[in-house]
Design a protein around this motif. Structure first.
Motif, mmCIF file in Angstrom:
data_model
loop_
_atom_site.group_PDB
_atom_site.id
_atom_site.type_symbol
_atom_site.label_atom_id
_atom_site.label_comp_id
_atom_site.label_asym_id
_atom_site.label_seq_id
_atom_site.Cartn_x
_atom_site.Cartn_y
_atom_site.Cartn_z
ATOM 1 N N ALA A 188 50.560 9.646 -7.662
ATOM 2 C CA ALA A 188 49.584 9.227 -8.674
ATOM 3 C C ALA A 188 50.275 8.769 -9.953
ATOM 4 O O ALA A 188 49.783 7.882 -10.657
ATOM 5 N N ALA A 189 51.420 9.365 -10.254
ATOM 6 C CA ALA A 189 52.153 8.997 -11.467
ATOM 7 C C ALA A 189 52.677 7.567 -11.423
ATOM 8 O O ALA A 189 53.019 6.994 -12.457
ATOM 9 N N ARG A 190 52.735 6.953 -10.215
ATOM 10 C CA ARG A 190 53.259 5.600 -10.090
ATOM 11 C C ARG A 190 52.166 4.538 -10.042
ATOM 12 O O ARG A 190 52.454 3.346 -9.873
ATOM 13 N N VAL A 191 50.903 4.958 -10.177
ATOM 14 C CA VAL A 191 49.787 4.022 -10.060
ATOM 15 C C VAL A 191 49.826 2.962 -11.157
ATOM 16 O O VAL A 191 49.565 1.772 -10.900
ATOM 17 N N LEU A 192 50.128 3.361 -12.373
ATOM 18 C CA LEU A 192 50.156 2.394 -13.469
ATOM 19 C C LEU A 192 51.208 1.319 -13.220
ATOM 20 O O LEU A 192 50.996 0.141 -13.515
ATOM 21 N N GLU A 193 52.321 1.692 -12.646
ATOM 22 C CA GLU A 193 53.431 0.773 -12.396
ATOM 23 C C GLU A 193 53.190 -0.097 -11.166
ATOM 24 O O GLU A 193 53.452 -1.308 -11.187
ATOM 25 N N LEU A 194 52.677 0.511 -10.076
ATOM 26 C CA LEU A 194 52.610 -0.180 -8.793
ATOM 27 C C LEU A 194 51.206 -0.528 -8.343
ATOM 28 O O LEU A 194 51.051 -1.357 -7.442
ATOM 29 N N GLY A 195 50.194 0.093 -8.940
ATOM 30 C CA GLY A 195 48.839 -0.057 -8.443
ATOM 31 C C GLY A 195 48.628 0.805 -7.209
ATOM 32 O O GLY A 195 49.577 1.277 -6.588
ATOM 33 N N PHE A 196 47.379 1.006 -6.842
ATOM 34 C CA PHE A 196 47.064 1.862 -5.699
ATOM 35 C C PHE A 196 47.649 1.297 -4.404
ATOM 36 O O PHE A 196 48.257 2.029 -3.615
ATOM 37 N N ASP A 197 47.466 -0.003 -4.170
ATOM 38 C CA ASP A 197 47.977 -0.599 -2.935
ATOM 39 C C ASP A 197 49.497 -0.565 -2.904
ATOM 40 O O ASP A 197 50.100 -0.386 -1.834
ATOM 41 N N GLY A 198 50.142 -0.742 -4.067
ATOM 42 C CA GLY A 198 51.594 -0.688 -4.116
ATOM 43 C C GLY A 198 52.131 0.689 -3.790
ATOM 44 O O GLY A 198 53.126 0.824 -3.067
ATOM 45 N N VAL A 199 51.479 1.720 -4.320
ATOM 46 C CA VAL A 199 51.887 3.086 -3.999
ATOM 47 C C VAL A 199 51.707 3.347 -2.510
ATOM 48 O O VAL A 199 52.586 3.925 -1.853
ATOM 49 N N LEU A 200 50.585 2.896 -1.964
ATOM 50 C CA LEU A 200 50.321 3.098 -0.539
ATOM 51 C C LEU A 200 51.384 2.412 0.310
ATOM 52 O O LEU A 200 51.924 3.002 1.257
ATOM 53 N N ALA A 201 51.712 1.167 -0.027
ATOM 54 C CA ALA A 201 52.694 0.416 0.761
ATOM 55 C C ALA A 201 54.060 1.093 0.726
ATOM 56 O O ALA A 201 54.733 1.212 1.756
ATOM 57 N N GLN A 202 54.454 1.555 -0.445
ATOM 58 C CA GLN A 202 55.769 2.183 -0.543
ATOM 59 C C GLN A 202 55.797 3.555 0.114
ATOM 60 O O GLN A 202 56.805 3.957 0.694
ATOM 61 N N ALA A 203 54.685 4.275 0.036
ATOM 62 C CA ALA A 203 54.637 5.596 0.669
ATOM 63 C C ALA A 203 54.692 5.478 2.182
ATOM 64 O O ALA A 203 55.149 6.400 2.868
ATOM 65 N N GLU A 204 54.240 4.363 2.720
ATOM 66 C CA GLU A 204 54.294 4.149 4.172
ATOM 67 C C GLU A 204 55.727 3.950 4.655
ATOM 68 O O GLU A 204 56.074 4.324 5.771
ATOM 69 N N GLY A 205 56.579 3.365 3.784
ATOM 70 C CA GLY A 205 57.902 2.979 4.248
ATOM 71 C C GLY A 205 59.062 3.761 3.683
ATOM 72 O O GLY A 205 60.189 3.637 4.177
ATOM 73 N N GLY A 206 58.865 4.561 2.662
ATOM 74 C CA GLY A 206 59.990 5.277 2.068
ATOM 75 C C GLY A 206 59.527 6.403 1.185
ATOM 76 O O GLY A 206 58.358 6.479 0.807
#
Length: 442
Positions: free
Chosen positions: A334-352
């Protein structure tokens, strides 16, 4: 540094309120100024937003409140999606133990809004005394675990909270200490085995004792002497790497201060006589469950708004599923939402696993990233258990039930029914360890 004042039960500043509203409906009593909901005399845990929704609807006396009006009352001046409102309404229904929409006190009228359904009695009561300071430890979705821990303490005098890294053992231990501290006049003493220090309360002074030399000196003897005759709550946090010291302290507390109680957190059972081990699981993940609630509250604090689209709430649910409801992973994501957005956090959490980093600077090092939390858990494993974990991560089966049990305690594998699996986060962690090993040997 922990705020011992509140945990130890030392009264914080108080203020009086001139407002005195109390409502009763069915077996419930709602005290507005005290922000307290009780069911047949027992406190009912309810989130701040859910509490405000209940008060707003009750004050309307059964009239329909439009969703937009209700959102404005709870989040004044902020554009709020109805999806977020639905999350908190569902949490309120759950607190009231009424999930059946047809018989619920909180009724949803499609296309119209919400209303309170039930006979309401209003009373004038004497203005209460309210604590100015909020409780030290705020938990989401842990009331059942908290009640179980307190019951173990009241009946057996000890509890070891066990579970994987990041599930919230420390927060739960402090909440249990806070709930029961008023019964123990010597307050709460916290042994922090990661920082290797002890916080104690002397009157109204906070003191720190270093114990890093406890392995090879008489300091532990000195500490045991200071425990004598106390009636206190002892919290031993992070015992898995110092089990012999923790067991020795528990033995000293029980012998020298038999009226004290002990709360330990550990990824392994300590093994002392009469130990009560309570497993702490990750938060449940569903549309309106505590995992989603925690993520949205943390995200709101980061972006400065409680307004989320339905798409963002859907992404939140997927993120929570990916991290298996681990509270630390949820907070880090959740702390990365401002930087990456919800979809960005989801995409990165899927791969690393790298996206799950950057925790609060005041947090312990192991709580600043999921890699650090998992490394802390991995470090306590026996070499044979590490091989077992790697084998399971590759889809192979195991007949070593003792090793699997130790891996479950460390939170590195899960058992559902008869199947044993390695969670997504642990898979990513092991992949990263393999990559680092390959790079070093290249």
């Amino acid at each position: 540094m922990l705020d011992i004042w509140r945990v130890a039960g030392v009264p914080p500043p108080v203020k009086e309120t001139a407002v005195a509203e109390e409502f009763r409906f069915g077996p419930y009593v709602l005290s507005v100024p005290g922000r307290r909901l009780q069911h047949e005399g027992r406190p009912v845990p309810v989130g701040a937003r859910a509490f405000d929704i209940l008060v707003t609807l009750i004050r309307q006396g059964g009239a329909v409140v439009k969703a937009a009006e209700l959102s404005e009352a709870i989040w004044p001046g902020e554009p709020i999606s109805e999806g977020l409102l639905r999350v908190h309404v569902a949490r309120l229904r759950r607190a009231l133990e009424q999930d059946d929409l047809e018989t619920s006190y909180v009724v949803t009228l499609q296309g119209e809004g919400y209303r309170f359904s039930g006979e309401i009695q209003q009373f004038d009561v004497a203005p209460p005394i309210i604590l100015e300071q909020a409780p030290l430890t705020r938990l989401v979705g842990r009331e059942d675990d908290l009640q179980e821990a307190v019951a173990n303490l009241q009946i057996r005098g000890n509890v070891t909270l066990s579970g994987g890294g990041g599930v919230g053992k420390t927060a739960l231990a402090l909440a249990a200490a806070e709930r029961i501290a008023s019964e123990y006049p010597d307050g709460t003493i916290v042994f922090d085995f990661e920082a290797m220090s002890v916080w104690r309360l002397d009157g109204r002074q906070q003191d720190t004792l270093k114990i890093e030399d406890a392995y090879d000196s008489g300091r532990l003897d000195d500490m045991e002497t200071t425990l004598a005759g106390k009636r206190a709550v002892f919290v031993l946090d992070g015992c898995e790497h110092v089990v012999p010291i923790a067991v020795r302290l528990v033995s000293a507390i029980r012998q020298r201060s038999p009226e004290s109680i002990v709360i330990a957190t550990s990824q392994v059972a300590l093994g002392f006589d009469g130990e009560v081990v309570q497993m702490i699981d990750p938060l449940p993940v569903d549309d309106d469950g505590p995992a989603v609630e925690l993520f949205l509250e943390e995200a709101a604090a980061v972006v400065g708004s409680n307004s989320f689209t339905d798409e963002e709430i859907t992404a939140t649910l997927e993120i929570c599923r990916l991290v298996h409801g681990n509270p630390l992973a949820i907070e880090l994501a959740a702390a990365r939402v401002l930087e990456l957005g919800f979809d960005g956090v989801l995409a990165q959490a899927e791969g690393g696993i790298d996206v799950l980093s950057g925790g609060r600077r005041t947090a312990h090092p192991r709580h600043r990233s999921m890699s650090a939390a998992l490394e802390w858990s991995y470090a306590i494993l026996r070499p044979a258990d590490r091989k077992e974990l790697l084998m399971l991560s590759r889809g192979k089966t195991s007949s070593d039930h003792a090793a699997i049990t130790r891996l479950i305690f460390a939170g590195l594998v899960r058992r559902a029914g008869g199947a044993v699996s390695v969670p997504h986060l642990v898979q990513l962690f092991l992949r990263e360890k393999d990559r680092n090993l390959y790079d070093r040997n290249a």
